[in-house]
Scaffold this motif. Structure first.
Motif, mmCIF file in Angstrom:
data_model
loop_
_atom_site.group_PDB
_atom_site.id
_atom_site.type_symbol
_atom_site.label_atom_id
_atom_site.label_comp_id
_atom_site.label_asym_id
_atom_site.label_seq_id
_atom_site.Cartn_x
_atom_site.Cartn_y
_atom_site.Cartn_z
ATOM 1 N N LEU A 1 37.986 40.116 48.690
ATOM 2 C CA LEU A 1 39.239 39.862 49.399
ATOM 3 C C LEU A 1 39.853 38.523 49.015
ATOM 4 O O LEU A 1 41.074 38.362 49.055
ATOM 5 C CB LEU A 1 39.000 39.920 50.915
ATOM 6 N N GLN A 2 39.010 37.558 48.637
ATOM 7 C CA GLN A 2 39.568 36.283 48.188
ATOM 8 C C GLN A 2 40.469 36.498 46.973
ATOM 9 O O GLN A 2 41.549 35.909 46.867
ATOM 10 C CB GLN A 2 38.452 35.296 47.835
ATOM 11 N N GLN A 3 40.036 37.353 46.042
ATOM 12 C CA GLN A 3 40.862 37.656 44.881
ATOM 13 C C GLN A 3 42.084 38.487 45.261
ATOM 14 O O GLN A 3 43.179 38.291 44.727
ATOM 15 C CB GLN A 3 40.039 38.399 43.831
ATOM 16 N N LEU A 4 41.899 39.406 46.210
ATOM 17 C CA LEU A 4 42.983 40.308 46.587
ATOM 18 C C LEU A 4 44.046 39.641 47.442
ATOM 19 O O LEU A 4 45.055 40.271 47.779
ATOM 20 C CB LEU A 4 42.409 41.533 47.305
ATOM 21 N N THR A 5 43.836 38.374 47.808
ATOM 22 C CA THR A 5 44.926 37.641 48.433
ATOM 23 C C THR A 5 46.089 37.474 47.462
ATOM 24 O O THR A 5 47.240 37.329 47.872
ATOM 25 C CB THR A 5 44.476 36.240 48.896
ATOM 26 N N GLY A 6 45.791 37.466 46.163
ATOM 27 C CA GLY A 6 46.832 37.339 45.147
ATOM 28 C C GLY A 6 47.017 35.937 44.615
ATOM 29 O O GLY A 6 47.892 35.705 43.769
ATOM 30 N N TYR B 1 54.043 43.229 47.784
ATOM 31 C CA TYR B 1 53.733 44.011 48.981
ATOM 32 C C TYR B 1 52.282 44.503 48.962
ATOM 33 O O TYR B 1 51.671 44.683 50.016
ATOM 34 C CB TYR B 1 54.701 45.195 49.098
ATOM 35 N N ILE B 2 51.755 44.728 47.762
ATOM 36 C CA ILE B 2 50.352 45.131 47.660
ATOM 37 C C ILE B 2 49.453 44.003 48.152
ATOM 38 O O ILE B 2 48.534 44.215 48.945
ATOM 39 C CB ILE B 2 50.006 45.505 46.198
ATOM 40 N N PHE B 3 49.722 42.791 47.685
ATOM 41 C CA PHE B 3 48.927 41.650 48.132
ATOM 42 C C PHE B 3 49.131 41.365 49.619
ATOM 43 O O PHE B 3 48.205 40.934 50.305
ATOM 44 C CB PHE B 3 49.280 40.412 47.299
ATOM 45 N N ALA B 4 50.336 41.612 50.134
ATOM 46 C CA ALA B 4 50.586 41.419 51.567
ATOM 47 C C ALA B 4 49.692 42.347 52.389
ATOM 48 O O ALA B 4 49.096 41.935 53.397
ATOM 49 C CB ALA B 4 52.059 41.675 51.888
ATOM 50 N N GLY B 5 49.589 43.599 51.952
ATOM 51 C CA GLY B 5 48.719 44.542 52.653
ATOM 52 C C GLY B 5 47.264 44.145 52.579
ATOM 53 O O GLY B 5 46.514 44.278 53.561
ATOM 54 N N GLY C 1 53.871 36.155 51.317
ATOM 55 C CA GLY C 1 53.604 36.482 49.918
ATOM 56 C C GLY C 1 54.398 37.625 49.347
ATOM 57 O O GLY C 1 53.941 38.291 48.420
ATOM 58 N N VAL C 2 55.596 37.897 49.854
ATOM 59 C CA VAL C 2 56.421 38.971 49.301
ATOM 60 C C VAL C 2 57.733 38.388 48.790
ATOM 61 O O VAL C 2 58.169 37.321 49.204
ATOM 62 C CB VAL C 2 56.710 40.064 50.363
ATOM 63 N N ALA C 3 58.371 39.093 47.868
ATOM 64 C CA ALA C 3 59.611 38.588 47.273
ATOM 65 C C ALA C 3 60.493 39.754 46.829
ATOM 66 O O ALA C 3 60.026 40.889 46.698
ATOM 67 C CB ALA C 3 59.302 37.687 46.080
ATOM 68 N N ARG C 4 61.771 39.467 46.618
ATOM 69 C CA ARG C 4 62.713 40.439 46.079
ATOM 70 C C ARG C 4 63.154 40.003 44.682
ATOM 71 O O ARG C 4 63.041 38.834 44.332
ATOM 72 C CB ARG C 4 63.926 40.565 47.013
ATOM 73 N N PRO C 5 63.691 40.915 43.886
ATOM 74 C CA PRO C 5 64.075 40.567 42.507
ATOM 75 C C PRO C 5 65.084 39.419 42.483
ATOM 76 O O PRO C 5 66.168 39.528 43.066
ATOM 77 C CB PRO C 5 64.689 41.868 41.983
ATOM 78 N N PRO C 6 64.777 38.315 41.805
ATOM 79 C CA PRO C 6 65.679 37.162 41.767
ATOM 80 C C PRO C 6 67.041 37.484 41.150
ATOM 81 O O PRO C 6 68.047 36.877 41.521
ATOM 82 C CB PRO C 6 64.913 36.149 40.909
#
Length: 538
Positions: A300-305, A449-453, A367-372
């Motif tokens: 899970l430490q790695q899956l934080t992103g 969004y994957i890392f957020a989950g 930890g989520v973002a939209r296309p700049p």
């Protein structure tokens, strides 16, 4: 001899030295992880190793654009993690066989060989990748051995801060790699990246030689029947200054001796002890539970992103039009380094559980973002969000998982369980580093969004499965996990039998249990009453 107290437990100068010097192993980890991000953008590096070339002359040279294919980029970055995965599996058992110090020295030599292979390549990218693979073997082995060595040496009240120094060194290594890269990027030659790799030798030399000025792990010495050496090591680590300090050493010595003797009653052949990690053992309760707990926490430490930013941060920020992605990487590196200092306080004063599940919740939101390209100002917002994300990670999940790995397992199987946990970290490290270019190529910034989950799941997992181990000796941690009916969310209130609170373990019990016999300076005797000389702190 310099000596002071933390929560009533004596901490000597040698304890501080152990925390700082052995943490250089984390510096090797961080430096090797961080340098590749900026090297992937260096002109000479791309001219030598890229496989996508545009606008070239008739000889295929002087191209206007050089790029690495996703496969080649993934292999150059990711083979380090394959090596660390293998190194983590074998690293701790080697440390069990040779001792912690010999193991760390040998592992530093292996990393140095990997650096040498990388620095001597000219146009063969496979040699560069193999060099990173070999360096990874040493880095992975160190990542299992160093937190284990720290946890076995320092007192419970300082253990969290000591192991957090390992994460601090990781962040320092990452930051230094960014700073060195910005210093060499203008060099129009192979020196731009060879210097970066070569500077890694400073880390391996410092740890490989310096570790011999520190004592061996008292628990390893006791386990190998070197009882006098174990007592001497404890005295060096604790910083003997008063009779009370000697009482603390005697308390620790007896506790370690008792625990190891109990484990020997259930000793098993080497191969069987590996199986026990997954099926359990009558001598250690919840052994399989703790194995899977350690593996899950490291995964899970790695899956934080967080490592997504460290491996590909410069490339990400360059792709969204940020003028100088090198500077952005240094900003992230500074945030990462500075915020680990906060973890030294947070993880000692608020325990392990609360910072981890609160940190996971925060990271799932930020930890989520939209296309700049579709939203004005999104590039700047990405930098701010990345800084807030890294700040939380550095203060909680970054050091927290290494602390959990160092203090959760019993002595007899600690090396093997630490190896399995650390190997899980490196497995996901490789998967993220190798497949991220492919995933972002298909789904872009929805990757966040994957890392957020994953961060949200991590918070839930910590609440329901992770036991609170702060302020407990390693032997008391084993006793806590063996307590029937105790739940993870109720473990914060668990107190060792005979104590009024966790912090009493070495404040009052020492004074009541051991007295120093002044007629024989090397002998302690048990006493049913109090003794002023042993009980009063200097």
């Amino acid at each position: 001899m310099i000596n002071f107290e933390i929560k009533g437990q004596p901490v000597g100068l040698m304890t501080i030295s152990i925390a700082l010097l052995s943490s250089v192993g984390g510096g090797i980890f961080g430096y090797d992880t961080g340098m590749i991000s900026d090297m992937l953008l260096m002109r000479d590096f791309l001219e030598r190793f890229s496989d996508i070339r545009e606008g070239c002359d008739s000889n295929g040279m002087n191209c206007s654009n050089y790029e690495l294919s996703r496969v080649r980029e993934g292999l150059i970055v990711g083979l380090l993690s394959i090596g660390t995965l293998a190194g983590a599996i074998f690293g701790a058992p080697i440390a069990d066989y040779l001792g912690r110090r010999w193991a760390m020295t040998i592992e530093c030599i292996v990393v140095s060989i990997g650096f040498l292979i990388q620095i001597t390549t000219f146009t063969v990218w496979q040699q560069l990748a193999v060099g990173r693979l070999i360096a990874g073997l040493g880095v992975g082995a160190l990542s299992a051995a160093v937190p284990m060595y720290m946890s076995e040496c320092v007192v419970a009240s300082f253990r969290g801060a000591a192991v957090a120094c390992y994460q601090l060194a990781i962040t320092l290594g990452v930051l230094l790699s960014y700073c060195f890269c910005i210093g060499t990027r203008q060099l129009d030659s192979d020196a731009s990246w060879r210097i970066i790799i070569g500077l890694g030798f400073a880390f391996t030399f410092t740890l490989g030689i310096g570790i011999w000025f520190l004592p061996e792990s008292p628990r390893w010495l006791m386990k190998n029947d070197r009882t006098d050496d174990a007592r001497n090591a404890l005295e060096r680590i604790r910083g003997i200054k008063t009779d009370y300090d000697r009482a603390v050493v005697e308390h620790d010595y007896r506790e370690i001796e008792t625990n190891i003797n109990m484990e020997r009653e259930n000793d098993a052949p080497f191969w069987q002890s590996w199986i026990e990690c997954f099926v359990g053992s009558p001598g250690s309760k919840k052994l399989a539970y703790r194995t899977f707990l350690g593996m899950m926490m490291q995964s899970l430490q790695q899956l934080t992103g967080a490592n997504y930013f460290f491996y590909y941060g410069a490339t990400i920020f360059q792709s969204v039009g940020i003028d100088d992605s090198y500077i952005t990487q240094i900003i992230l590196g500074v945030v990462n380094f500075v915020c680990v200092f906060a973890s030294l306080y947070i993880l000692e004063h608020f325990g392990r559980r609360k910072p981890l599940y609160i940190g996971g919740l925060w990271q799932s939101v930020i930890g989520v973002a939209r296309p700049p390209a579709e939203y004005d100002g999104m590039g700047d917002l990405m930098i701010v969000s990345a800084c807030l994300f890294i700040a939380s990670y550095a203060a909680t999940w970054g050091p927290g998982c290494w602390i959990i790995t160092g203090e959760t397992f019993p002595t007899r199987t600690r090396a093997r369980q630490a190896s399995l946990a650390t190997a899980s970290n490196w497995t996901w490290n490789f998967l993220i580093s190798f497949f991220s270019p492919f995933i972002t190529g298909d789904i872009g910034f929805a990757y966040g969004y994957i890392f957020a989950g994953c961060n949200l799941f991590a918070s839930v997992f910590v609440f329901f499965f992770l036991y609170e181990t702060a302020d407990l000796s390693l032997e008391a941690v084993n006793e806590m996990y063996s307590t029937k009916g105790l739940t993870a969310w109720g473990s914060e209130k668990w107190i060792p039998p005979g104590m009024s609170r966790r912090g009493d373990a070495l404040e009052s019990s020492n004074a009541e249990k051991y007295t120093f016999d002044h007629s024989d300076g090397d002998r302690f005797s048990q006493s049913s009453g109090n003794n002023d000389d042993a009980g009063n702190k200097a």
